[in-house]
Scaffold this motif. Structure first.
Motif: not given
Length: 129
Positions: A45-54, A5-7, A110-113
């Motif tokens: 997730i860790a990086i983008k959460a820390r940057l404040g991404r909603v 699964l992609d993020t 298989r990458l699901y995105t």
């Protein structure tokens, strides 16, 4: 079948069930499907959460725990996948997406995105609706 699964798909599968189409939901719930999530997704997730991404307003450790509780298997980043990133064309510049593609190719999975920019990399990339 084995799927990575992609993020965003990982987050939707665990926290926003309604975002997934019925076919994807059924596949993820099928006991014959091996569902994987990448350590790279938890890092993203860790990086983008820390940057404040909603759209990443979650705790990475909680997502990793929820994924394991859901029966998903954690996929480490192996050196073969990391090295393959250097060989991938620049269809997409996001380093997290590029490592997920490389993992799908080297494992193979298989990458699901939902990201159409990833489709040109490989027939292993599956776009969900």
């Amino acid at each position: 079948m084995r799927v990575l699964l992609d993020t965003h798909v990982l987050l939707w599968a665990l926290a926003e069930e309604g975002r997934l189409d019925q076919a994807t939901r059924a596949l993820l719930e099928d006991p014959e499907t091996g569902v994987f999530f990448s350590a790279a997704s938890i890092w993203e997730i860790a990086i983008k959460a820390r940057l404040g991404r909603v759209d990443f307003a979650v705790r990475p450790a909680e997502i990793a725990h929820a994924a394991r509780e859901a029966g998903f298997e954690e996929l480490p980043i192996r050196s073969a996948a990391a090295a393959l990133v250097a060989e991938l064309p620049l269809h997409h510049r996001d380093p997290f997406d590029r490592i997920l593609v490389a993992q799908a190719i080297t494992e193979p999975l298989r990458l699901y995105t939902a990201d159409p920019l990833l489709r040109p990399y490989s027939e292993l990339v599956e776009l969900i609706g």
